[in-house]
Design a protein around this motif. Structure first.
Motif, PDB file in Angstrom:
ATOM      1  N   UNK A 126      98.481  64.967 -51.535  1.00 19.66           N
ATOM      2  CA  UNK A 126      98.853  63.649 -51.095  1.00 19.66           C
ATOM      3  C   UNK A 126      99.523  63.733 -49.722  1.00 19.66           C
ATOM      4  N   UNK A 127     100.361  64.723 -49.557  1.00 19.76           N
ATOM      5  CA  UNK A 127     101.045  64.879 -48.270  1.00 19.76           C
ATOM      6  C   UNK A 127     100.029  65.076 -47.156  1.00 19.76           C
ATOM      7  N   UNK A 128      99.007  65.874 -47.407  1.00 13.03           N
ATOM      8  CA  UNK A 128      97.992  66.118 -46.375  1.00 13.03           C
ATOM      9  C   UNK A 128      97.276  64.829 -45.989  1.00 13.03           C
ATOM     10  N   UNK A 129      97.039  63.961 -46.955  1.00 13.72           N
ATOM     11  CA  UNK A 129      96.349  62.701 -46.678  1.00 13.72           C
ATOM     12  C   UNK A 129      97.224  61.724 -45.904  1.00 13.72           C
ATOM     13  N   UNK A 130      98.518  61.747 -46.149  1.00 12.37           N
ATOM     14  CA  UNK A 130      99.438  60.785 -45.537  1.00 12.37           C
ATOM     15  C   UNK A 130      99.973  61.273 -44.193  1.00 12.37           C
ATOM     16  N   UNK A 131     100.040  62.558 -44.020  1.00 14.43           N
ATOM     17  CA  UNK A 131     100.646  63.155 -42.819  1.00 14.43           C
ATOM     18  C   UNK A 131     100.183  62.514 -41.509  1.00 14.43           C
ATOM     19  N   UNK A 132      98.879  62.272 -41.284  1.00 19.61           N
ATOM     20  CA  UNK A 132      98.456  61.694 -40.001  1.00 19.61           C
ATOM     21  C   UNK A 132      98.968  60.272 -39.763  1.00 19.61           C
ATOM     22  N   UNK A 133      99.335  59.576 -40.809  1.00 19.41           N
ATOM     23  CA  UNK A 133      99.756  58.182 -40.679  1.00 19.41           C
ATOM     24  C   UNK A 133     101.272  58.007 -40.556  1.00 19.41           C
ATOM     25  N   UNK A 134     102.025  59.005 -40.945  1.00 17.49           N
ATOM     26  CA  UNK A 134     103.484  58.914 -40.907  1.00 17.49           C
ATOM     27  C   UNK A 134     104.046  60.011 -40.004  1.00 17.49           C
ATOM     28  N   UNK A 135     103.998  59.761 -38.726  1.00 20.13           N
ATOM     29  CA  UNK A 135     104.489  60.735 -37.767  1.00 20.13           C
ATOM     30  C   UNK A 135     106.022  60.760 -37.796  1.00 20.13           C
ATOM     31  N   UNK A 136     106.577  61.908 -37.533  1.00 20.73           N
ATOM     32  CA  UNK A 136     108.023  62.041 -37.468  1.00 20.73           C
ATOM     33  C   UNK A 136     108.681  62.359 -38.806  1.00 20.73           C
ATOM     34  N   UNK A 137     107.930  62.382 -39.869  1.00 23.92           N
ATOM     35  CA  UNK A 137     108.493  62.727 -41.181  1.00 23.92           C
ATOM     36  C   UNK A 137     108.568  64.245 -41.289  1.00 23.92           C
ATOM     37  N   UNK A 138     109.689  64.727 -41.759  1.00 23.18           N
ATOM     38  CA  UNK A 138     109.869  66.172 -41.925  1.00 23.18           C
ATOM     39  C   UNK A 138     109.374  66.559 -43.318  1.00 23.18           C
ATOM     40  N   UNK A 139     108.090  66.763 -43.449  1.00 25.58           N
ATOM     41  CA  UNK A 139     107.469  67.001 -44.747  1.00 25.58           C
ATOM     42  C   UNK A 139     107.992  68.260 -45.430  1.00 25.58           C
ATOM     43  N   UNK A 140     108.309  69.288 -44.677  1.00 22.52           N
ATOM     44  CA  UNK A 140     108.764  70.543 -45.280  1.00 22.52           C
ATOM     45  C   UNK A 140     110.179  70.442 -45.837  1.00 22.52           C
ATOM     46  N   UNK A 141     110.902  69.399 -45.471  1.00 26.03           N
ATOM     47  CA  UNK A 141     112.278  69.235 -45.950  1.00 26.03           C
ATOM     48  C   UNK A 141     112.367  68.303 -47.169  1.00 26.03           C
ATOM     49  N   UNK A 142     111.261  67.802 -47.643  1.00 27.41           N
ATOM     50  CA  UNK A 142     111.301  66.882 -48.781  1.00 27.41           C
ATOM     51  C   UNK A 142     111.818  67.617 -50.014  1.00 27.41           C
ATOM     52  N   UNK A 143     112.566  66.899 -50.823  1.00 19.85           N
ATOM     53  CA  UNK A 143     113.181  67.492 -52.006  1.00 19.85           C
ATOM     54  C   UNK A 143     112.558  66.992 -53.301  1.00 19.85           C
ATOM     55  N   UNK A 144     112.021  65.788 -53.287  1.00 19.37           N
ATOM     56  CA  UNK A 144     111.482  65.218 -54.518  1.00 19.37           C
ATOM     57  C   UNK A 144     110.162  64.515 -54.234  1.00 19.37           C
ATOM     58  N   UNK A 145     109.326  64.506 -55.247  1.00 22.62           N
ATOM     59  CA  UNK A 145     108.100  63.714 -55.207  1.00 22.62           C
ATOM     60  C   UNK A 145     108.032  62.950 -56.521  1.00 22.62           C
ATOM     61  N   UNK A 146     107.547  61.729 -56.452  1.00 18.52           N
ATOM     62  CA  UNK A 146     107.431  60.909 -57.649  1.00 18.52           C
ATOM     63  C   UNK A 146     106.118  60.150 -57.583  1.00 18.52           C
ATOM     64  N   UNK A 147     105.494  60.032 -58.701  1.00 16.92           N
ATOM     65  CA  UNK A 147     104.262  59.259 -58.779  1.00 16.92           C
ATOM     66  C   UNK A 147     104.322  58.476 -60.090  1.00 16.92           C
ATOM     67  N   UNK A 148     103.978  57.204 -60.025  1.00 13.09           N
ATOM     68  CA  UNK A 148     104.004  56.375 -61.222  1.00 13.09           C
ATOM     69  C   UNK A 148     102.694  56.429 -61.975  1.00 13.09           C
ATOM     70  N   UNK A 149     102.746  56.128 -63.270  1.00 11.15           N
ATOM     71  CA  UNK A 149     101.518  56.115 -64.057  1.00 11.15           C
ATOM     72  C   UNK A 149     100.625  54.935 -63.669  1.00 11.15           C
ATOM     73  N   UNK A 150      99.363  55.075 -63.875  1.00 12.89           N
ATOM     74  CA  UNK A 150      98.395  54.016 -63.604  1.00 12.89           C
ATOM     75  C   UNK A 150      97.702  53.663 -64.909  1.00 12.89           C
ATOM     76  N   UNK A 151      98.196  52.647 -65.599  1.00 11.20           N
ATOM     77  CA  UNK A 151      97.580  52.295 -66.884  1.00 11.20           C
ATOM     78  C   UNK A 151      96.118  51.897 -66.697  1.00 11.20           C
ATOM     79  N   UNK A 152      95.269  52.443 -67.549  1.00 16.81           N
ATOM     80  CA  UNK A 152      93.842  52.178 -67.442  1.00 16.81           C
ATOM     81  C   UNK A 152      93.236  52.050 -68.828  1.00 16.81           C
ATOM     82  N   UNK A 153      92.367  51.093 -68.986  1.00 20.60           N
ATOM     83  CA  UNK A 153      91.671  50.911 -70.256  1.00 20.60           C
ATOM     84  C   UNK A 153      90.457  51.841 -70.295  1.00 20.60           C
ATOM     85  N   UNK A 154      89.898  52.063 -71.465  1.00 20.43           N
ATOM     86  CA  UNK A 154      88.732  52.949 -71.550  1.00 20.43           C
ATOM     87  C   UNK A 154      87.543  52.501 -70.696  1.00 20.43           C
TER      88      UNK A 154
END
Length: 109
Positions: free
Chosen positions: A1-29
């Motif tokens: 995910x970081x690789x995909x977002x990196x080009x769009x968010x310049x100036x973010x110190x990606x190597x210093x991040x401490x946490x990542x969170x992703x929410x569930x995506x409820x889906x029916x069959x």
């Protein structure tokens, strides 16, 4: 995910991040959301199972929920999938669809 977002968010110190969170995506069959009154549970209206399309489907879901709450969807059973009415939408996405189609796949063991 970081690789995909990196080009769009310049100036973010990606190597210093401490946490990542992703929410569930409820889906029916079948991949379609459940929108409508929950059978057997008076007063419970579902609008869930949008998977990754939640933001894109939000306007249509809001209109359908509004029509269901105000009675503007009429009789959901009377609509057909292609007549374009709120009743048709309610029939196509209603929770009863899951109960008919999946017989237990939408409930936890």
């Amino acid at each position: 995910m970081v690789a995909a977002v990196r080009p769009y968010l310049r100036g973010v110190e990606w190597d210093r991040r401490e946490q990542e969170w992703m929410g569930p995506r409820p889906m029916t069959p079948d991949g379609l959301p459940l929108i409508g009154w929950l059978p057997g549970r008076p007063g419970v209206l579902l609008a869930t199972g949008h998977n990754m399309l939640g933001l894109m489907l939000a306007p249509a879901t809001g209109r359908l929920v509004g029509a269901l709450v105000t009675g503007g969807a009429g009789d959901a059973a009377a609509g057909t999938a292609d007549d374009g009415t709120a009743a048709a939408m309610a029939a196509a996405f209603g929770p009863a669809r899951g109960a008919r189609r999946y017989r237990g796949a939408l409930t936890r063991p």
